[in-house]
Design a protein around this motif. Structure first.
Motif, PDB file in Angstrom:
ATOM      1  N   GLU A   6       0.839  -1.200   0.000  1.00 33.71           N
ATOM      2  CA  GLU A   6       0.000   0.000   0.000  1.00 33.71           C
ATOM      3  C   GLU A   6       0.873   1.247   0.000  1.00 33.71           C
ATOM      4  OE1 GLU A   6      -3.283   2.206   2.906  1.00 33.71           O
ATOM      5  OE2 GLU A   6      -2.490   0.218   3.368  1.00 33.71           O
ATOM      6  N   ARG A   7       0.574   2.173  -0.917  1.00 31.75           N
ATOM      7  CA  ARG A   7       1.300   3.438  -0.944  1.00 31.75           C
ATOM      8  C   ARG A   7       0.912   4.291   0.261  1.00 31.75           C
ATOM      9  NH1 ARG A   7       3.511   5.251  -5.706  1.00 31.75           N
ATOM     10  NH2 ARG A   7       4.197   6.992  -4.399  1.00 31.75           N
ATOM     11  N   ILE A   8       1.870   4.957   0.819  1.00 33.65           N
ATOM     12  CA  ILE A   8       1.655   5.736   2.026  1.00 33.65           C
ATOM     13  C   ILE A   8       1.604   7.212   1.683  1.00 33.65           C
ATOM     14  CG2 ILE A   8       2.601   6.304   4.303  1.00 33.65           C
ATOM     15  CD1 ILE A   8       4.112   3.624   4.175  1.00 33.65           C
ATOM     16  N   ASP A   9       0.592   7.904   2.190  1.00 34.47           N
ATOM     17  CA  ASP A   9       0.548   9.359   2.087  1.00 34.47           C
ATOM     18  C   ASP A   9       1.444   9.889   3.200  1.00 34.47           C
ATOM     19  OD1 ASP A   9       0.056  12.057   2.237  1.00 34.47           O
ATOM     20  OD2 ASP A   9      -2.110  11.884   2.000  1.00 34.47           O
ATOM     21  N   LEU A  26      13.941   5.681   0.260  1.00 29.77           N
ATOM     22  CA  LEU A  26      13.514   5.539   1.647  1.00 29.77           C
ATOM     23  C   LEU A  26      12.027   5.194   1.725  1.00 29.77           C
ATOM     24  CD1 LEU A  26      14.482   5.689   4.548  1.00 29.77           C
ATOM     25  CD2 LEU A  26      14.035   8.151   4.518  1.00 29.77           C
ATOM     26  N   GLN A  27      11.240   5.745   0.816  1.00 28.77           N
ATOM     27  CA  GLN A  27       9.817   5.397   0.770  1.00 28.77           C
ATOM     28  C   GLN A  27       9.633   3.895   0.588  1.00 28.77           C
ATOM     29  OE1 GLN A  27       7.712   7.604  -2.237  1.00 28.77           O
ATOM     30  NE2 GLN A  27       8.610   9.553  -1.574  1.00 28.77           N
ATOM     31  N   ARG A  28      10.361   3.331  -0.363  1.00 27.17           N
ATOM     32  CA  ARG A  28      10.226   1.888  -0.617  1.00 27.17           C
ATOM     33  C   ARG A  28      10.596   1.072   0.606  1.00 27.17           C
ATOM     34  NH1 ARG A  28      12.465   3.266  -5.735  1.00 27.17           N
ATOM     35  NH2 ARG A  28      14.524   2.610  -5.008  1.00 27.17           N
ATOM     36  N   ALA A  29      11.660   1.498   1.285  1.00 23.16           N
ATOM     37  CA  ALA A  29      12.094   0.769   2.477  1.00 23.16           C
ATOM     38  C   ALA A  29      11.017   0.810   3.567  1.00 23.16           C
ATOM     39  CB  ALA A  29      13.402   1.356   3.002  1.00 23.16           C
ATOM     40  N   LEU A  30      10.454   1.993   3.785  1.00 25.80           N
ATOM     41  CA  LEU A  30       9.452   2.126   4.845  1.00 25.80           C
ATOM     42  C   LEU A  30       8.116   1.514   4.450  1.00 25.80           C
ATOM     43  CD1 LEU A  30      10.259   5.690   6.218  1.00 25.80           C
ATOM     44  CD2 LEU A  30      10.809   3.478   7.233  1.00 25.80           C
ATOM     45  N   GLU A  31       7.810   1.504   3.157  1.00 29.34           N
ATOM     46  CA  GLU A  31       6.591   0.836   2.701  1.00 29.34           C
ATOM     47  C   GLU A  31       6.652  -0.660   2.987  1.00 29.34           C
ATOM     48  OE1 GLU A  31       6.407   1.950  -1.371  1.00 29.34           O
ATOM     49  OE2 GLU A  31       5.395   3.843  -0.982  1.00 29.34           O
ATOM     50  N   GLY A  32       7.858  -1.221   2.949  1.00 29.32           N
ATOM     51  CA  GLY A  32       8.016  -2.632   3.293  1.00 29.32           C
ATOM     52  C   GLY A  32       8.016  -2.877   4.789  1.00 29.32           C
ATOM     53  N   TRP A  33       8.499  -1.906   5.556  1.00 29.22           N
ATOM     54  CA  TRP A  33       8.640  -2.101   7.007  1.00 29.22           C
ATOM     55  C   TRP A  33       7.358  -1.764   7.761  1.00 29.22           C
ATOM     56  CZ3 TRP A  33       8.703   0.828  11.582  1.00 29.22           C
ATOM     57  CH2 TRP A  33       9.280   0.189  12.693  1.00 29.22           C
ATOM     58  N   GLN A  34       6.613  -0.756   7.304  1.00 30.32           N
ATOM     59  CA  GLN A  34       5.451  -0.303   8.069  1.00 30.32           C
ATOM     60  C   GLN A  34       4.415  -1.402   8.319  1.00 30.32           C
ATOM     61  OE1 GLN A  34       2.263   1.913   6.430  1.00 30.32           O
ATOM     62  NE2 GLN A  34       2.351   3.499   8.006  1.00 30.32           N
ATOM     63  N   PRO A  35       4.035  -2.217   7.326  1.00 27.32           N
ATOM     64  CA  PRO A  35       3.057  -3.275   7.621  1.00 27.32           C
ATOM     65  C   PRO A  35       3.553  -4.264   8.672  1.00 27.32           C
ATOM     66  CG  PRO A  35       3.277  -2.948   5.256  1.00 27.32           C
ATOM     67  CD  PRO A  35       4.382  -2.178   5.891  1.00 27.32           C
ATOM     68  N   LYS A  36       4.844  -4.535   8.661  1.00 27.11           N
ATOM     69  CA  LYS A  36       5.398  -5.442   9.675  1.00 27.11           C
ATOM     70  C   LYS A  36       5.347  -4.810  11.060  1.00 27.11           C
ATOM     71  CE  LYS A  36       8.309  -7.520   6.151  1.00 27.11           C
ATOM     72  NZ  LYS A  36       9.656  -7.640   5.572  1.00 27.11           N
ATOM     73  N   PHE A  37       5.592  -3.491  11.114  1.00 26.76           N
ATOM     74  CA  PHE A  37       5.465  -2.783  12.387  1.00 26.76           C
ATOM     75  C   PHE A  37       4.028  -2.872  12.899  1.00 26.76           C
ATOM     76  CE2 PHE A  37       4.025   1.135  14.442  1.00 26.76           C
ATOM     77  CZ  PHE A  37       4.827   1.140  15.574  1.00 26.76           C
ATOM     78  N   LEU A  38       3.052  -2.628  12.016  1.00 22.96           N
ATOM     79  CA  LEU A  38       1.654  -2.677  12.442  1.00 22.96           C
ATOM     80  C   LEU A  38       1.247  -4.084  12.869  1.00 22.96           C
ATOM     81  CD1 LEU A  38       0.046  -0.300   9.791  1.00 22.96           C
ATOM     82  CD2 LEU A  38       0.513   0.178  12.209  1.00 22.96           C
ATOM     83  N   PRO A  75      -4.312   2.287  16.980  1.00 25.16           N
ATOM     84  CA  PRO A  75      -3.651   1.722  15.783  1.00 25.16           C
ATOM     85  C   PRO A  75      -3.482   2.730  14.657  1.00 25.16           C
ATOM     86  CG  PRO A  75      -5.337   0.224  16.617  1.00 25.16           C
ATOM     87  CD  PRO A  75      -5.524   1.517  17.352  1.00 25.16           C
ATOM     88  N   ASP A  76      -4.233   3.836  14.701  1.00 28.73           N
ATOM     89  CA  ASP A  76      -4.119   4.872  13.671  1.00 28.73           C
ATOM     90  C   ASP A  76      -3.208   6.012  14.100  1.00 28.73           C
ATOM     91  OD1 ASP A  76      -5.950   3.465  12.087  1.00 28.73           O
ATOM     92  OD2 ASP A  76      -7.658   4.468  13.037  1.00 28.73           O
ATOM     93  N   TYR A  77      -2.520   5.847  15.202  1.00 29.31           N
ATOM     94  CA  TYR A  77      -1.629   6.902  15.685  1.00 29.31           C
ATOM     95  C   TYR A  77      -0.606   7.251  14.602  1.00 29.31           C
ATOM     96  CZ  TYR A  77       1.531   9.454  18.803  1.00 29.31           C
ATOM     97  OH  TYR A  77       2.313  10.416  19.390  1.00 29.31           O
ATOM     98  N   ARG A  78      -0.301   8.523  14.473  1.00 34.65           N
ATOM     99  CA  ARG A  78       0.608   8.985  13.412  1.00 34.65           C
ATOM    100  C   ARG A  78       2.038   8.968  13.951  1.00 34.65           C
ATOM    101  NH1 ARG A  78      -1.461  14.603  11.764  1.00 34.65           N
ATOM    102  NH2 ARG A  78      -0.121  14.334   9.929  1.00 34.65           N
TER     103      ARG A  78
END
Length: 475
Positions: A6-9, A26-38, A75-78
């Motif tokens: 999922e693309r992140i705004d 860096l976007q690509r790296a965090l796009e891969g990591w964020q779902p795992k964090f959640l 879970p929606d905390y920014r």
């Protein structure tokens, strides 16, 4: 068919001042990591489900932006990524590179050491969330429940801060280390957290208050040394993190204040120190909790002498607490200090060691002096209530598993004893299973607005000028 991440705004979802929207790598790296964090947050984060918590969210580094309050679905905390504003003229303040411009990129010769420092700091952040995940089920008030969630989401943001550095500056190895931060779990027999204190159980709210007083205070001092780093992005990251760490220590300081105040009230009311039968936490049990959490936190400073700490200092990777305020040459090539060493025959000797090798001891001394401020506060509460009891920090050698005191049996007053004497006295110095079971027996949740559990006093003030009986959490 491979799912497309999922693309992140980035402006809406991840508040930041590191120009995320223009850094595609860096976007690509965090796009891969964020779902795992959640996924990690869902599995290992707070157990209690809520519909909104009155939280402080950092949306920018300025005075108006770093503390924005509103009810948030957790879970929606920014979770944002913030570095303190850059000083374009910043110079390295210590070590062999003293006077050189601060580094904006990682020097190749220090890459492994810097990565290791960031990983160790990063590992502590999710660990404390894991340790505290069940506490919401026994919160003594909505005010306290809100504070627990605030601590948790900010520890999550501190994890994001360290992961940003790993992704942005350490390439493939950094990405692998960022993944590993979500694989290790507090207390896991197979993949525990790196530092011992972060594998201890936090099973009751007195332990939580002690953790946020003593262990988060260690975090303050560790972040303070990294804030001095010649690697400017790390320095600026830690400077901003220290703003949030102050709240965690406030939770601990005032939490213990309120436990002591309530215990003192019950002692006066019933004219006895034996207040367990009246639903209060006895002062000697509070002292045992102090002994345990203080000494476990001392272990986080490492050995009294350390060539690693000396090398980090000389290289400019990690300074001293308030380095620029020190009145020496900031290289420590000369000079010595003294350390008290326990001997097998039960005596103490005083060793002279090079100042550069005793940096852990220096930092620990700053920490201990700071911890004394809490002891003074809590004793003042007892004195004002005319209760004839006083708390004390135990000797730095008591109950230690790291450093020169490890393997010795040292009482809270600093007496070196044999193993039998230690075993006979341990129940007087550290929480027993009976003590822990009693404290846990008091942990019944109170979720009604304006109400609070009977073992702790209400706070003198609410959050962000809200009253104590404000609806801090929607359940």
């Amino acid at each position: 068919m491979t799912a497309v991440p999922e693309r992140i705004d980035y402006d809406a979802k991840i508040p930041n001042n590191v120009n995320l929207k223009d850094d595609r790598r860096l976007q690509r790296a965090l796009e891969g990591w964020q779902p795992k964090f959640l996924n990690w947050w869902g599995e290992m984060g707070p157990t209690l489900a809520t519909h909104g918590v009155y939280l402080r969210t950092a949306v920018s580094v300025g005075r108006e932006g770093w503390a924005h309050f509103d009810h948030v679905n957790v879970p929606d905390y920014r979770w944002g990524i913030f570095l303190a504003e850059r000083d374009l003229d910043r110079r390295i303040a210590f070590g062999e590179h003293k006077g050189d411009p601060a580094w904006q990129q990682v020097p190749g010769e220090y890459r492994a050491d810097l990565q290791r420092l960031i990983v160790i700091q990063g590992d502590t952040e999710p660990a404390s969330v894991e340790q505290q995940r069940l506490l919401g089920l026994t919160a003594p008030s909505l005010y306290d429940l809100r504070n627990l969630f605030q601590v948790n989401v900010e520890e999550g943001r501190h994890l994001w801060a360290m992961v940003y550095l790993l992704h942005a500056y350490f390439g493939r190895e950094g990405r692998e280390e960022a993944e590993a931060l979500l694989v290790r779990n507090s207390g896991s027999p197979d993949a525990p957290r790196i530092l011992g204190a972060f594998n201890e159980e936090t099973a009751d709210w007195l332990a939580f208050f002690m953790f946020t007083y003593f262990t988060d205070r260690d975090g303050k001092y560790q972040l303070g040394t990294l804030k001095e780093s010649a690697f400017d992005p790390l320095s600026r990251t830690c400077e901003f993190m220290l703003k949030e760490e102050a709240h965690h220590m406030f939770v601990g300081t005032t939490g213990v204040d309120r436990v002591v105040a309530r215990s003192a009230e019950l002692i006066r009311e019933h004219d006895t120190l034996d207040i367990a039968r009246h639903g209060g936490i006895p002062l000697d049990v509070i002292q045992k909790y102090i002994n345990f959490h203080y000494t476990v936190s001392l272990d986080l400073f490492g050995g009294e002498t350390s060539t690693n700490a000396a090398n980090y200092y000389t290289a400019g990777l990690k300074g001293r607490w308030q380095e620029t305020r020190r009145g020496d040459d900031h290289t420590l090539a000369d000079g010595s200090t003294f350390v008290d060493r326990p001997n097998p025959d039960g005596t103490w000797s005083r060793d002279e060691v090079q100042t550069l090798l005793a940096l852990n001891l220096d930092l620990r001394g700053e920490y201990t002096a700071d911890c004394q401020s809490g002891i003074k506060r809590w004793n003042r509460i007892l004195a004002e209530a005319e209760v004839g009891y006083s708390f004390a920090l135990p000797h730095v050698g008591f109950n230690r598993q790291v450093g020169m005191h490890a393997g010795h049996h040292i009482t809270p007053d600093g007496t070196i004893v044999d193993a039998g004497t230690w075993r006979a006295g341990r129940h007087k110095w550290l929480p027993t299973n009976q003590d822990l079971a009693f404290v846990r027996s008091l942990m019944h949740p109170v979720y009604e607005r304006g109400k609070i559990a009977s073992w702790v006093a209400p706070p003198s003030h609410g959050v962000n000028q809200k009253p104590f009986d404000y609806e801090y959490v929607y359940l």
